[in-house]
Design an enzyme around this catalytic site. Structure first.
Site, PDB file in Angstrom:
ATOM      1  N   MET A   1       0.848  -1.191   0.000  1.00 19.98           N
ATOM      2  CA  MET A   1       0.000   0.000   0.000  1.00 19.98           C
ATOM      3  C   MET A   1       0.882   1.238   0.000  1.00 19.98           C
ATOM      4  O   MET A   1       1.930   1.255   0.640  1.00 19.98           O
ATOM      5  CB  MET A   1      -0.848  -0.019   1.268  1.00 19.98           C
ATOM      6  CG  MET A   1      -1.731   1.200   1.480  1.00 19.98           C
ATOM      7  SD  MET A   1      -2.578   1.137   3.100  1.00 19.98           S
ATOM      8  CE  MET A   1      -1.257   1.733   4.170  1.00 19.98           C
TER       9      MET A   1
ATOM     10  N   ASP B   1       0.203   5.749  -1.101  1.00 20.45           N
ATOM     11  CA  ASP B   1      -0.541   6.981  -0.803  1.00 20.45           C
ATOM     12  C   ASP B   1      -2.034   6.775  -0.548  1.00 20.45           C
ATOM     13  O   ASP B   1      -2.722   6.133  -1.341  1.00 20.45           O
ATOM     14  CB  ASP B   1      -0.484   7.947  -1.983  1.00 20.45           C
ATOM     15  CG  ASP B   1       0.909   8.187  -2.493  1.00 20.45           C
ATOM     16  OD1 ASP B   1       1.836   7.491  -2.064  1.00 20.45           O
ATOM     17  OD2 ASP B   1       1.050   9.058  -3.358  1.00 20.45           O
TER      18      ASP B   1
ATOM     19  N   GLN C   1      -3.438   3.847  -2.811  1.00 21.71           N
ATOM     20  CA  GLN C   1      -2.674   3.230  -3.886  1.00 21.71           C
ATOM     21  C   GLN C   1      -2.278   1.828  -3.422  1.00 21.71           C
ATOM     22  O   GLN C   1      -1.662   1.656  -2.373  1.00 21.71           O
ATOM     23  CB  GLN C   1      -1.414   4.055  -4.193  1.00 21.71           C
ATOM     24  CG  GLN C   1      -1.724   5.358  -4.894  1.00 21.71           C
ATOM     25  CD  GLN C   1      -1.899   5.161  -6.395  1.00 21.71           C
ATOM     26  OE1 GLN C   1      -0.977   4.759  -7.087  1.00 21.71           O
ATOM     27  NE2 GLN C   1      -3.089   5.446  -6.898  1.00 21.71           N
TER      28      GLN C   1
ATOM     29  N   PHE D   1      -3.021   6.105 -10.999  1.00 20.91           N
ATOM     30  CA  PHE D   1      -2.287   6.815  -9.954  1.00 20.91           C
ATOM     31  C   PHE D   1      -3.246   7.465  -8.962  1.00 20.91           C
ATOM     32  O   PHE D   1      -4.421   7.135  -8.894  1.00 20.91           O
ATOM     33  CB  PHE D   1      -1.379   7.870 -10.587  1.00 20.91           C
ATOM     34  CG  PHE D   1      -0.080   7.330 -11.107  1.00 20.91           C
ATOM     35  CD1 PHE D   1       0.189   5.975 -11.146  1.00 20.91           C
ATOM     36  CD2 PHE D   1       0.898   8.199 -11.583  1.00 20.91           C
ATOM     37  CE1 PHE D   1       1.395   5.487 -11.632  1.00 20.91           C
ATOM     38  CE2 PHE D   1       2.102   7.720 -12.068  1.00 20.91           C
ATOM     39  CZ  PHE D   1       2.355   6.376 -12.096  1.00 20.91           C
ATOM     40  N   SER D   2      -2.729   8.438  -8.272  1.00 20.99           N
ATOM     41  CA  SER D   2      -3.459   9.087  -7.191  1.00 20.99           C
ATOM     42  C   SER D   2      -4.499  10.072  -7.729  1.00 20.99           C
ATOM     43  O   SER D   2      -4.505  10.424  -8.902  1.00 20.99           O
ATOM     44  CB  SER D   2      -2.466   9.814  -6.291  1.00 20.99           C
ATOM     45  OG  SER D   2      -3.007  10.019  -5.014  1.00 20.99           O
TER      46      SER D   2
ATOM     47  N   ARG E   1       0.142  15.345 -12.434  1.00 26.51           N
ATOM     48  CA  ARG E   1      -0.626  14.307 -11.738  1.00 26.51           C
ATOM     49  C   ARG E   1      -1.162  14.737 -10.366  1.00 26.51           C
ATOM     50  O   ARG E   1      -0.854  15.791  -9.867  1.00 26.51           O
ATOM     51  CB  ARG E   1       0.229  13.045 -11.588  1.00 26.51           C
ATOM     52  CG  ARG E   1       1.491  13.207 -10.793  1.00 26.51           C
ATOM     53  CD  ARG E   1       2.244  11.863 -10.731  1.00 26.51           C
ATOM     54  NE  ARG E   1       3.539  11.986 -10.078  1.00 26.51           N
ATOM     55  CZ  ARG E   1       4.658  12.306 -10.689  1.00 26.51           C
ATOM     56  NH1 ARG E   1       4.684  12.551 -11.982  1.00 26.51           N
ATOM     57  NH2 ARG E   1       5.791  12.415 -10.007  1.00 26.51           N
ATOM     58  N   ASP E   2      -1.938  13.794  -9.795  1.00 24.62           N
ATOM     59  CA  ASP E   2      -2.463  13.897  -8.425  1.00 24.62           C
ATOM     60  C   ASP E   2      -3.476  15.027  -8.268  1.00 24.62           C
ATOM     61  O   ASP E   2      -3.325  15.892  -7.398  1.00 24.62           O
ATOM     62  CB  ASP E   2      -1.322  14.052  -7.405  1.00 24.62           C
ATOM     63  CG  ASP E   2      -0.264  12.967  -7.523  1.00 24.62           C
ATOM     64  OD1 ASP E   2      -0.576  11.909  -8.097  1.00 24.62           O
ATOM     65  OD2 ASP E   2       0.875  13.178  -7.058  1.00 24.62           O
TER      66      ASP E   2
ATOM     67  N   GLU F   1       4.476  16.477  -5.561  1.00 26.06           N
ATOM     68  CA  GLU F   1       3.338  15.584  -5.794  1.00 26.06           C
ATOM     69  C   GLU F   1       2.181  15.964  -4.861  1.00 26.06           C
ATOM     70  O   GLU F   1       2.353  16.711  -3.904  1.00 26.06           O
ATOM     71  CB  GLU F   1       3.735  14.124  -5.539  1.00 26.06           C
ATOM     72  CG  GLU F   1       4.777  13.582  -6.514  1.00 26.06           C
ATOM     73  CD  GLU F   1       4.960  12.061  -6.388  1.00 26.06           C
ATOM     74  OE1 GLU F   1       5.232  11.432  -7.413  1.00 26.06           O
ATOM     75  OE2 GLU F   1       4.831  11.526  -5.272  1.00 26.06           O
TER      76      GLU F   1
ATOM     77  N   TRP G   1       9.862   6.081   0.392  1.00 28.34           N
ATOM     78  CA  TRP G   1      10.218   5.315  -0.802  1.00 28.34           C
ATOM     79  C   TRP G   1      11.660   4.819  -0.776  1.00 28.34           C
ATOM     80  O   TRP G   1      12.011   3.886  -1.481  1.00 28.34           O
ATOM     81  CB  TRP G   1       9.969   6.148  -2.066  1.00 28.34           C
ATOM     82  CG  TRP G   1       8.518   6.212  -2.414  1.00 28.34           C
ATOM     83  CD1 TRP G   1       7.707   7.310  -2.319  1.00 28.34           C
ATOM     84  CD2 TRP G   1       7.689   5.144  -2.892  1.00 28.34           C
ATOM     85  NE1 TRP G   1       6.430   6.977  -2.697  1.00 28.34           N
ATOM     86  CE2 TRP G   1       6.391   5.654  -3.065  1.00 28.34           C
ATOM     87  CE3 TRP G   1       7.925   3.804  -3.180  1.00 28.34           C
ATOM     88  CZ2 TRP G   1       5.323   4.886  -3.513  1.00 28.34           C
ATOM     89  CZ3 TRP G   1       6.865   3.027  -3.633  1.00 28.34           C
ATOM     90  CH2 TRP G   1       5.591   3.566  -3.798  1.00 28.34           C
TER      91      TRP G   1
END
Lengths: 581, 581
Positions: free
Chosen positions: A70, A72, A89, A130-131, A202-203, A253, A346
């Site tokens: 798992m 975000d 995610q 993605f998010s 993104r996001d 992000e 990460w």
């Protein structure tokens, strides 16, 4: 609401467990190897995954997915019935990054979660999911929900994939909608709702603002947050950009733009203030992740920060992708904005030893927030655990005006092994003795492994003009995991003001969250001991200055999985929702 | 130029050594106990302190004071004859902070230093002598140097002291002047030149700007740099303030405003750019110190940054109070600005084990700088060791197109035990294998203690969109010192561009300086092994991608103290300057 232990998914669980031990942290091969995960079938649906929440490392108060990897939290919102929806995610078939779906769990109190079937999966082989975010389209502005006031619109990034598995883009923004309140979604037919040729766009995070919708979204490698507006969640107009302010790191992000309550230093409520949050990874100062925020003003199209200061949250290394629940905050039933973050990094998340137990990563505690001001530096975010009171199972220690030098708390009798503790100091002299310090050690009695934290009143640093008064956290004494990027020692300056200072926190099997000086600073840190921690040692340096007072309270916490664990130790989820779809 | 070993100061050295072992890190009592250090006598003058530079921890290429506790470089300048003057905050009688004087050393090449008598001491018991700057008043604008073109004006902070030893202020700016080129100073009669009631107003840094003088100075707790102007170095006018931009930490100190050469990404020289430097301590993201900089424009009275990004130098923990030499930079004989910093951290500087050898703290290498731009993030400072070529004593290894997986370099034969090494990579594929890494270990063969660093091409982080490609430094394998605030592990994102990347550094007994990707990033880190390091291991992961090329060069460095050490192993200083006073 629980599956019987003979349900097919229990067999699936066993099979996956075996796969895990072979695959280690490299998860992607499992995707193509498993029929049920083929992208043609979209995603394993219909039943939530089962999970064994009994492992040594498995947090009992924090949310973690039943199995596998798992990251975000995304799309999180509170529905009109007061149910909290947590999506995340999720790689449902592996212990490492990849094969992203939106896992799903729901809760009435943000602690007791019901695992739900996966809500969203990648729509094709050539894109990754993605998010993103989700909103309740109460007034059916989208036209997708005739006769409904609980339609949910999710907007998220679809990232183009290369044949060799890379994410070469483009990244476009797509819409899916749910008629059953967020449990199952249909892809909108005319995606993308925002097209792009960018590989780093993104996001999207959408919210209601007066008469329109606002989206903040990251142009990651340009260190820019784009602001878009829409009347219907489908047609979006670019309104403005905010960029190159504060820490840059390697990319931006997961932006969030939040209307925050503001309490001044005296605790008086003042006008709310808009605050923009940006998540940085990689490239945070401590390596990997950091969350940054900017107080400012917002007029519906443009965000203007109050100043150019770089402000960040959390001074340890396991706090990222902080997201705020939609439908919460000033003007809603829940006045204080509530966030949840991914409690990992990460730099090492794909290596941590929780894989032995079939899962990787937990969320942070749910936190409520407000803004305040501190002398000199101005605006500061305050973070506190969302209402923990109901989670208290037993009182372990209450010491008013502590005079003992050491208080030892043995808590192996607390079933969850999760505890909350708080220490309040008053009457700290302006110029404290150099020897003054407060230390807390959480210890595994059989191995003496430990996680330590403490407050040094000027003993190390020179105490010129008030000194450093650093607070530290040291997870180097936990011996269950080691890695070059698994930084062990953290510190943050935390000057005491008017002679008062406090620290509190939750220790939960493999994660420690610390709230310093009432939540002005925080540290969120995973740790991995070989043997469980079951002793807490609170110690004060001798000869407390006259008039200084120390109060200590330690309580046990209810494990949130106990009541939903079947006789085989497995937590299932809620299957009844399938009938709603 | 050396004192005879029978000179009285040699006895003093012995006596102080004894005092040290009793006092540990608490130095201040020595001040009042020693007649020669009484503030009435101002400071021990006339002869430089002698020092034993032969200890295991004593750097051989970096400057350190002959004895006792040193901190910030201050007032540093290059005189009209090309002599570099290094002054520094100095406690001549103790191994901890306090009793501040301005120590002094001079050099023709920034590596070989001659210790000089202390240049300045506190003018009275009630004030402390803090940091500041010095300029050559070539045109006698001050009127203090009739008939001279080499008069030196030092402007510095005098900090009011409380009877109990605190620094309650006020902090005012005072002037002293030197007729002998910076060796001895007289206090100006009409101090302060800038009065104040503030307890946090310090570290004036003066420079020539066209037809006037400019001073930048910190309002430390207001996160503000004040800019003052003057025609004569004596009468100062407040012109503007710059504040609340980038990292705030707990306070701002030691600002420098520097005209920097700018070379674009292709290496083409462009217009110079002004850059404001601010030192933060405590409250840096890694704990304690950090140096921050702002590229921008300056018109003689106002500084305007190009953007609001937070940019900082050095991703380890031992780089603070970075100062630039005056009389250097664009338009002078030395085109590139040259800096020197204090290579330690207040969080532990008073505890490090070099006290066994009678000293604490060294300076960083002298560094030359220019500005460049990187994709996305824009302006970046580049830092490189000032001309090291002449310091090379012997070549240990030159490997072009390295194919071996490990190169071991034993360098116990290098007298200084100080080495320089550089690694250049070309042909790195855009999407490198996850297993690709470069590791360097500096090892003590008898104990296996080590300091490690390396570059990970995506092996740990997920390599989405280029990945993290973190560079790390880990001093946790050095066992001569340990402390909660002595953070062991550091990392910084360092994406390779166009397939090329490099790293170089100097290892010097107890300090390691690393220049990453040509100096775009740096790490400055002290380390303390029980036994000396004398082996360097350079290793590459197997199966280099086709077309990738690795060049390695390792050389020994001359120790700078060898030639000036007498037969008893003591380095003295230059006494002849007294005659000039």
């Amino acid at each position: 609401m629980q599956l019987s232990p003979n349900h097919p998914s229990a067999l699936l669980f066993t099979a996956l467990h075996l796969a895990v031990s072979c695959l280690g942290s490299v998860a992607s091969p499992a995707v193509s190897a498993s029929g049920s995960a083929s992208v043609a079938a979209n995603y394993p649906s219909g039943t939530p995954f089962p999970g064994d929440y009994g492992g040594q490392y498995r947090p009992q108060v924090h949310y973690s997915a039943p199995q596998h990897f798992m990251s975000d939290p995304n799309g999180i919102f509170r529905d009109n019935n007061g149910t909290w929806h947590l999506y995340y995610q999720y790689n449902p078939l592996g212990l490492g990054f990849g094969n992203q779906h939106w896992g799903h769990a729901t809760s009435k109190d943000l602690y007791h979660w019901t695992n739900q079937p996966i809500a969203l999966g990648p729509p094709s082989k050539s894109v990754a999911l993605f998010s993103g975010s989700a909103v309740v389209d109460k007034n059916n502005t989208s036209g997708l929900f005739p006769g409904q006031d609980n339609g949910v619109v999710a907007i998220f990034t679809l990232a183009g994939k290369d044949p060799d598995g890379g994410y070469g883009g483009p990244q476009t923004q797509a819409l899916a909608y749910s008629h059953d309140g967020g449990f199952t979604y249909q892809l909108y037919q005319h995606n993308p709702v925002i097209n792009s040729t960018s590989t780093n766009f993104r996001d999207p995070r959408v919210m209601a603002y007066k008469d329109h919708w606002v989206m903040v979204i990251a142009y990651s490698r340009d260190y820019t947050v784009g602001i878009f507006t829409s009347r219907n969640l489908i047609n979006w107009t670019h309104a403005s950009n905010f960029s190159l302010t504060g820490l840059l790191g390697a990319q931006w992000e997961c932006p969030n733009l939040i209307h925050m309550p503001y309490y001044d230093q005296k605790g008086q409520k003042q006008d709310n203030i808009w605050t923009l949050f940006v998540n940085i990874n990689p490239g945070g100062p401590l390596g990997g992740a950091v969350v940054q925020y900017y107080p400012g003003s917002f007029n519906g199209t443009h965000f203007e920060p109050v100043d150019s200061a770089a402000r960040s949250i959390d001074s340890a290394k396991d706090f990222y992708a902080m997201q705020f629940f939609n439908n919460v905050g000033p003007g809603t039933d829940v006045e204080s904005p509530v966030s949840i973050a991914w409690a990992s990094n990460w730099q090492y998340t794909q290596l941590v030893p929780t894989a032995q137990e079939g899962w990787r990563s937990s969320m942070s505690l749910p936190r409520e927030h407000f803004m305040t001001k501190v002398k000199g530096a101005g605006w500061k975010l305050v973070s506190r655990p969302y209402n923990l009171d109901r989670m208290v199972s037993e009182t372990l220690v209450v010491e008013k005006n502590l005079t003992k030098e050491v208080v030892a708390v043995e808590f192996s009798g607390v079933e969850s092994k999760a505890i909350y503790w708080e220490i309040h100091l008053t009457g700290i002299p302006d110029r404290e003795p150099r020897s003054l310090s407060l230390n807390v050690s959480f210890v595994s009695p059989s191995t003496a492994e430990n996680v330590r934290l403490g407050y040094v009143f000027g003993a190390v640093d020179f105490d010129l003009f008030g000194g450093d008064t650093p607070f530290f956290l040291d997870r180097g004494g936990a011996k269950g995991f080691d890695h070059t990027f698994f930084t062990q020692r953290f510190s943050v300056s935390s000057p005491h003001d008017n002679g008062t200072w406090s620290v509190s926190g939750v220790l939960d099997r493999s994660i420690l969250e610390v709230f310093i000086d009432g939540g002005i600073e925080t540290m969120t840190s995973t740790y991995y001991t070989k043997e469980p921690i079951s002793v807490a040692l609170f110690s004060l340096s001798p000869d407390l200055p006259k008039g200084m007072n120390v109060d200590l309270r330690v309580v046990g916490l209810h494990g949130v999985w106990d009541q939903v664990t079947d006789k085989d130790g497995i937590v299932y989820g809620n299957r009844t929702v399938k009938a709603l779809a």
